[in-house]
Design a protein around this motif. Structure first.
Motif, mmCIF file in Angstrom:
data_model
loop_
_atom_site.group_PDB
_atom_site.id
_atom_site.type_symbol
_atom_site.label_atom_id
_atom_site.label_comp_id
_atom_site.label_asym_id
_atom_site.label_seq_id
_atom_site.Cartn_x
_atom_site.Cartn_y
_atom_site.Cartn_z
ATOM 1 N N ALA A 47 -12.713 7.296 -6.407
ATOM 2 C CA ALA A 47 -12.929 8.232 -5.288
ATOM 3 C C ALA A 47 -14.019 9.206 -5.717
ATOM 4 C CB ALA A 47 -11.637 8.971 -4.937
ATOM 5 N N PRO A 48 -15.283 8.760 -5.694
ATOM 6 C CA PRO A 48 -16.383 9.584 -6.207
ATOM 7 C C PRO A 48 -16.507 10.954 -5.544
ATOM 8 C CG PRO A 48 -17.123 7.335 -5.861
ATOM 9 C CD PRO A 48 -15.743 7.439 -5.276
ATOM 10 N N ALA A 49 -16.063 11.080 -4.311
ATOM 11 C CA ALA A 49 -16.119 12.366 -3.622
ATOM 12 C C ALA A 49 -14.821 13.151 -3.775
ATOM 13 C CB ALA A 49 -16.408 12.161 -2.138
ATOM 14 N N GLY A 50 -13.841 12.571 -4.477
ATOM 15 C CA GLY A 50 -12.542 13.210 -4.570
ATOM 16 C C GLY A 50 -11.802 13.048 -3.247
ATOM 17 N N ALA A 51 -10.658 13.690 -3.128
ATOM 18 C CA ALA A 51 -9.875 13.580 -1.899
ATOM 19 C C ALA A 51 -8.845 14.697 -1.841
ATOM 20 C CB ALA A 51 -9.174 12.233 -1.822
ATOM 21 N N THR A 52 -8.507 15.078 -0.627
ATOM 22 C CA THR A 52 -7.398 15.997 -0.389
ATOM 23 C C THR A 52 -6.507 15.337 0.652
ATOM 24 O OG1 THR A 52 -8.781 17.915 -0.862
ATOM 25 C CG2 THR A 52 -6.733 18.323 0.337
ATOM 26 N N ARG A 53 -5.211 15.251 0.334
ATOM 27 C CA ARG A 53 -4.258 14.588 1.228
ATOM 28 C C ARG A 53 -3.056 15.481 1.483
ATOM 29 N NH1 ARG A 53 -5.976 10.614 -2.321
ATOM 30 N NH2 ARG A 53 -7.067 8.888 -1.327
ATOM 31 N N ASN A 54 -2.521 15.409 2.685
ATOM 32 C CA ASN A 54 -1.278 16.125 2.982
ATOM 33 C C ASN A 54 -0.100 15.200 2.657
ATOM 34 O OD1 ASN A 54 -0.918 14.345 5.186
ATOM 35 N ND2 ASN A 54 -1.814 15.794 6.631
ATOM 36 N N ARG A 55 1.096 15.661 2.940
ATOM 37 C CA ARG A 55 2.296 14.897 2.622
ATOM 38 C C ARG A 55 2.302 13.533 3.313
ATOM 39 N NH1 ARG A 55 7.815 14.031 4.058
ATOM 40 N NH2 ARG A 55 9.215 14.363 2.269
ATOM 41 N N GLU A 56 2.012 13.508 4.587
ATOM 42 C CA GLU A 56 2.050 12.257 5.336
ATOM 43 C C GLU A 56 1.034 11.251 4.801
ATOM 44 O OE1 GLU A 56 1.933 15.373 6.827
ATOM 45 O OE2 GLU A 56 4.108 15.306 7.115
ATOM 46 N N GLN A 57 -0.160 11.710 4.494
ATOM 47 C CA GLN A 57 -1.194 10.829 3.951
ATOM 48 C C GLN A 57 -0.794 10.306 2.566
ATOM 49 O OE1 GLN A 57 -4.184 13.846 4.354
ATOM 50 N NE2 GLN A 57 -5.191 12.795 6.071
ATOM 51 N N THR A 58 -0.182 11.164 1.769
ATOM 52 C CA THR A 58 0.274 10.764 0.439
ATOM 53 C C THR A 58 1.376 9.727 0.542
ATOM 54 O OG1 THR A 58 -0.348 12.915 -0.470
ATOM 55 C CG2 THR A 58 1.250 11.624 -1.733
ATOM 56 N N LEU A 59 2.317 9.935 1.456
ATOM 57 C CA LEU A 59 3.409 8.971 1.635
ATOM 58 C C LEU A 59 2.882 7.635 2.158
ATOM 59 C CD1 LEU A 59 6.228 11.275 3.034
ATOM 60 C CD2 LEU A 59 6.014 10.320 0.721
ATOM 61 N N ALA A 60 1.891 7.675 3.041
ATOM 62 C CA ALA A 60 1.293 6.434 3.536
ATOM 63 C C ALA A 60 0.636 5.667 2.383
ATOM 64 C CB ALA A 60 0.279 6.726 4.640
ATOM 65 N N GLY A 61 -0.038 6.380 1.504
ATOM 66 C CA GLY A 61 -0.643 5.745 0.337
ATOM 67 C C GLY A 61 0.407 5.143 -0.584
ATOM 68 N N ALA A 62 1.504 5.851 -0.769
ATOM 69 C CA ALA A 62 2.588 5.335 -1.608
ATOM 70 C C ALA A 62 3.218 4.101 -0.983
ATOM 71 C CB ALA A 62 3.637 6.424 -1.825
ATOM 72 N N ALA A 63 3.321 4.078 0.342
ATOM 73 C CA ALA A 63 3.896 2.923 1.033
ATOM 74 C C ALA A 63 3.012 1.688 0.870
ATOM 75 C CB ALA A 63 4.095 3.239 2.517
ATOM 76 N N ALA A 64 1.711 1.877 0.793
ATOM 77 C CA ALA A 64 0.771 0.757 0.667
ATOM 78 C C ALA A 64 0.504 0.362 -0.781
ATOM 79 C CB ALA A 64 -0.543 1.117 1.357
ATOM 80 N N ALA A 65 0.931 1.168 -1.735
ATOM 81 C CA ALA A 65 0.607 0.928 -3.145
ATOM 82 C C ALA A 65 1.080 -0.429 -3.631
ATOM 83 C CB ALA A 65 1.193 2.036 -4.010
ATOM 84 N N HIS A 66 2.205 -0.936 -3.108
ATOM 85 C CA HIS A 66 2.734 -2.231 -3.569
ATOM 86 C C HIS A 66 1.789 -3.391 -3.244
ATOM 87 C CE1 HIS A 66 3.950 -2.434 0.648
ATOM 88 N NE2 HIS A 66 4.034 -3.737 0.480
ATOM 89 N N GLU A 67 0.805 -3.154 -2.382
ATOM 90 C CA GLU A 67 -0.198 -4.180 -2.081
ATOM 91 C C GLU A 67 -1.362 -4.138 -3.070
ATOM 92 O OE1 GLU A 67 -1.395 -3.548 1.958
ATOM 93 O OE2 GLU A 67 0.663 -3.665 2.694
ATOM 94 N N VAL A 68 -1.474 -3.029 -3.797
ATOM 95 C CA VAL A 68 -2.624 -2.821 -4.680
ATOM 96 C C VAL A 68 -2.245 -2.939 -6.156
ATOM 97 C CG1 VAL A 68 -4.466 -1.202 -5.300
ATOM 98 C CG2 VAL A 68 -3.635 -1.309 -2.939
ATOM 99 N N ILE A 69 -1.093 -2.379 -6.535
ATOM 100 C CA ILE A 69 -0.688 -2.345 -7.948
ATOM 101 C C ILE A 69 0.783 -2.707 -8.107
ATOM 102 C CG2 ILE A 69 -2.406 -0.645 -8.704
ATOM 103 C CD1 ILE A 69 -0.124 1.478 -8.544
#
Length: 134
Positions: free
Chosen positions: A44-66
């Protein structure tokens, strides 16, 4: 009932991530007003800021990546409600990413600063340094 110590809350979050808990596994640790700030890094060369919902969505999708996500905690520092964790993070990739192929173990040295209130994490500032293959 008293809240767990801030360090216990943060370490429990890391264990939930290791267990592959996804959004359901980590949501109990995150306050409703949780914010994640990621400093710029290789993925993430530009970095990122996420709220709770965005963080949870990322965690839900993580099983597809790692898979097999692990945190080897090297050092912790606590001051009041602030917890700093230095750790070695590894995971096995389930898809190709820039610099890595499916099946490779991705590794980063991380430092993260957590703010905890009433047993919930309200903010996390992460500074991740990814190691690329030789």
């Amino acid at each position: 009932m008293t809240s767990p110590a801030p360090l216990d809350t943060v370490l429990a979050l890391l264990r939930a991530l290791e267990a592959g808990g996804g959004a359901e596994g980590i949501s109990p640790f995150l306050a409703e007003d949780y914010t994640l700030y990621e400093a710029p890094h290789l993925l993430a060369p530009a970095g990122a800021t996420r709220n709770r919902e965005q963080t949870l969505a990322g965690a839900a999708a993580a099983h597809e990546v790692i898979s097999g996500q692990r945190f080897e905690v090297r050092r912790t520092t606590c001051e009041g409600t602030r917890v700093v964790v230095e750790a070695e993070w590894t995971a096995t990739l389930l898809m190709d990413l820039p610099h890595w192929d499916t099946g490779e173990v991705i590794r980063a040295r991380i430092a993260a600063v957590f703010e905890v209130r009433d047993g919930k994490i309200v903010s996390q500032d992460s500074y991740d340094c990814y190691f690329t293959p030789a």
